[in-house]
Write a protein that holds these residues in place. Structure first.
Motif, PDB file in Angstrom:
ATOM      1  N   VAL A  15       6.482  -4.254  -7.304  1.00  0.00           N
ATOM      2  CA  VAL A  15       5.574  -3.190  -6.865  1.00  0.00           C
ATOM      3  C   VAL A  15       6.159  -2.481  -5.648  1.00  0.00           C
ATOM      4  O   VAL A  15       6.190  -1.248  -5.584  1.00  0.00           O
ATOM      5  N   LYS A  16       6.654  -3.250  -4.683  1.00  0.00           N
ATOM      6  CA  LYS A  16       7.209  -2.667  -3.462  1.00  0.00           C
ATOM      7  C   LYS A  16       8.486  -1.868  -3.744  1.00  0.00           C
ATOM      8  O   LYS A  16       8.751  -0.864  -3.081  1.00  0.00           O
ATOM      9  N   SER A  26       0.830  -1.205   0.000  1.00  0.00           N
ATOM     10  CA  SER A  26       0.000   0.000   0.000  1.00  0.00           C
ATOM     11  C   SER A  26       0.866   1.258   0.000  1.00  0.00           C
ATOM     12  O   SER A  26       2.052   1.222   0.342  1.00  0.00           O
ATOM     13  N   LYS A  27       0.256   2.371  -0.375  1.00  0.00           N
ATOM     14  CA  LYS A  27       0.944   3.668  -0.343  1.00  0.00           C
ATOM     15  C   LYS A  27       0.905   4.202   1.083  1.00  0.00           C
ATOM     16  O   LYS A  27      -0.111   4.086   1.754  1.00  0.00           O
ATOM     17  N   HIS A  28       2.017   4.809   1.518  1.00  0.00           N
ATOM     18  CA  HIS A  28       2.008   5.334   2.873  1.00  0.00           C
ATOM     19  C   HIS A  28       2.891   6.570   3.010  1.00  0.00           C
ATOM     20  O   HIS A  28       3.742   6.841   2.174  1.00  0.00           O
ATOM     21  N   ARG A  29       2.579   7.329   4.072  1.00  0.00           N
ATOM     22  CA  ARG A  29       3.273   8.581   4.397  1.00  0.00           C
ATOM     23  C   ARG A  29       3.277   9.549   3.212  1.00  0.00           C
ATOM     24  O   ARG A  29       4.321  10.023   2.769  1.00  0.00           O
ATOM     25  N   ALA A  46      -9.147  -4.746  -2.665  1.00  0.00           N
ATOM     26  CA  ALA A  46      -8.001  -3.847  -2.819  1.00  0.00           C
ATOM     27  C   ALA A  46      -6.826  -4.508  -3.539  1.00  0.00           C
ATOM     28  O   ALA A  46      -6.217  -3.915  -4.432  1.00  0.00           O
ATOM     29  N   TYR A  47      -6.517  -5.747  -3.159  1.00  0.00           N
ATOM     30  CA  TYR A  47      -5.380  -6.439  -3.769  1.00  0.00           C
ATOM     31  C   TYR A  47      -5.621  -6.685  -5.261  1.00  0.00           C
ATOM     32  O   TYR A  47      -4.753  -6.427  -6.103  1.00  0.00           O
ATOM     33  N   LEU A  48      -6.816  -7.179  -5.592  1.00  0.00           N
ATOM     34  CA  LEU A  48      -7.117  -7.462  -6.996  1.00  0.00           C
ATOM     35  C   LEU A  48      -7.225  -6.180  -7.818  1.00  0.00           C
ATOM     36  O   LEU A  48      -6.865  -6.152  -8.997  1.00  0.00           O
ATOM     37  N   GLU A  49      -7.704  -5.101  -7.207  1.00  0.00           N
ATOM     38  CA  GLU A  49      -7.746  -3.809  -7.899  1.00  0.00           C
ATOM     39  C   GLU A  49      -6.333  -3.372  -8.267  1.00  0.00           C
ATOM     40  O   GLU A  49      -6.097  -2.833  -9.345  1.00  0.00           O
ATOM     41  N   MET A  50      -5.390  -3.607  -7.375  1.00  0.00           N
ATOM     42  CA  MET A  50      -3.999  -3.276  -7.667  1.00  0.00           C
ATOM     43  C   MET A  50      -3.472  -4.132  -8.817  1.00  0.00           C
ATOM     44  O   MET A  50      -2.798  -3.644  -9.724  1.00  0.00           O
ATOM     45  N   GLY A  94       0.704   2.274  -8.821  1.00  0.00           N
ATOM     46  CA  GLY A  94       0.824   0.828  -8.948  1.00  0.00           C
ATOM     47  C   GLY A  94       0.632   0.127  -7.626  1.00  0.00           C
ATOM     48  O   GLY A  94       0.328  -1.064  -7.571  1.00  0.00           O
ATOM     49  N   ARG A  95       0.791   0.873  -6.524  1.00  0.00           N
ATOM     50  CA  ARG A  95       0.578   0.272  -5.216  1.00  0.00           C
ATOM     51  C   ARG A  95      -0.904   0.234  -4.876  1.00  0.00           C
ATOM     52  O   ARG A  95      -1.729   0.857  -5.522  1.00  0.00           O
ATOM     53  N   MET A  96      -1.208  -0.495  -3.787  1.00  0.00           N
ATOM     54  CA  MET A  96      -2.604  -0.573  -3.342  1.00  0.00           C
ATOM     55  C   MET A  96      -3.054   0.780  -2.799  1.00  0.00           C
ATOM     56  O   MET A  96      -2.306   1.457  -2.111  1.00  0.00           O
TER      57      MET A  96
END
Length: 251
Positions: free
Chosen positions: A195-196, A135-138, A161-165, A204-206
């Motif tokens: 992705v990470k 996921s996106k953070h900060r 969420a995972y499949l949407e990504m 591209g992230r969740m």
């Protein structure tokens, strides 16, 4: 997952790409998390009266501020022994409580426990679900907006969420690249690692709900969780609730 959906006959990369796209289009569920009841609860102030009607009966406890805050802390007891408990606003715990109730009543479909996974990740606690790192953070808010003094992290509470990504164009390209030409099996681990590696806030992230935070004197305070803003109108009520949350922490 994808190898079961695609024929094992010899396919070109273009054929594989089309198969991946059509498969994802078919299996990604569509989820609506913004019913009018949930929308109302996001804007509600703890201690105020709720509207009449059976739709709100399960949330009546929120009308008694002291009792509700105590109940919210008990309901979310999994973080009670952490060294950052006092930086998680009771307002956020209140939100997680009514969202959990709303999920049980099928007003929405949310996994509220993911919020604590994101908090653990941000705090350097290793005990969180591995997918949290996707996921996106900060992420800082717009410098010209009313939320400019805060940050937000995306919390993938939605079940899709995972499949949407995975359905995003850039991720689909990665999936195709990491499909074995013979077996058509997908190396999902390599897709996730790529992705990470693209950075905490890169496309591209969740995505998902916003968890709004504020850093003061090097410490992060966890204030509230909100659906994606639809523009200035949403930003305004989100800001008002964030200010309300800070009152509970004396930040």
């Amino acid at each position: 997952m994808f190898s079961k959906e695609i024929s094992l006959s010899k396919l070109s990369k273009q054929d594989i790409a089309q198969s991946v796209e059509s498969t994802l289009d078919r299996i990604v569920p569509k989820v609506n998390d913004r019913t009018w009841v949930v929308e109302y609860l996001y804007r509600h102030k703890i201690g105020n009266k709720l509207p009449r009607g059976k739709k709100f009966n399960i949330y009546r406890g929120i009308e008694s501020k002291g009792k509700w805050i105590n109940e919210a802390k008990k309901f979310n007891c999994q973080i009670s022994n952490s060294n950052y408990t006092n930086r998680i606003s009771p307002f956020l715990l209140s939100q997680l409580t009514f969202l959990s109730y709303a999920t049980m009543k099928r007003e929405c479909q949310l996994n509220t426990g993911v919020v604590f996974d994101v908090i653990k990740m941000l705090e350097g606690d290793k005990n969180f679900a591995p997918s949290t790192e996707l996921s996106k953070h900060r992420i800082a808010f717009n410098n010209n907006g009313i939320l400019k003094n805060y940050e937000h992290s995306h919390v993938p509470m939605l079940p899709n969420a995972y499949l949407e990504m995975m359905a995003k164009l850039q991720t689909q390209k990665r999936i195709v690249y990491h499909i074995d030409d013979t077996s058509l099996a997908v190396n999902i681990k390599k897709v996730e690692n790529e992705v990470k590696s693209k950075g905490a806030s890169k496309p591209g992230r969740m995505t998902g709900h916003w968890m709004v935070t504020r850093t003061t004197n090097g410490k992060t305070y966890y204030l509230g969780v909100f659906p994606h803003s639809r523009g200035a109108l949403d930003d305004h009520w989100i800001y008002e609730q964030v200010i309300e949350s800070e009152r509970y922490l004396n930040v």
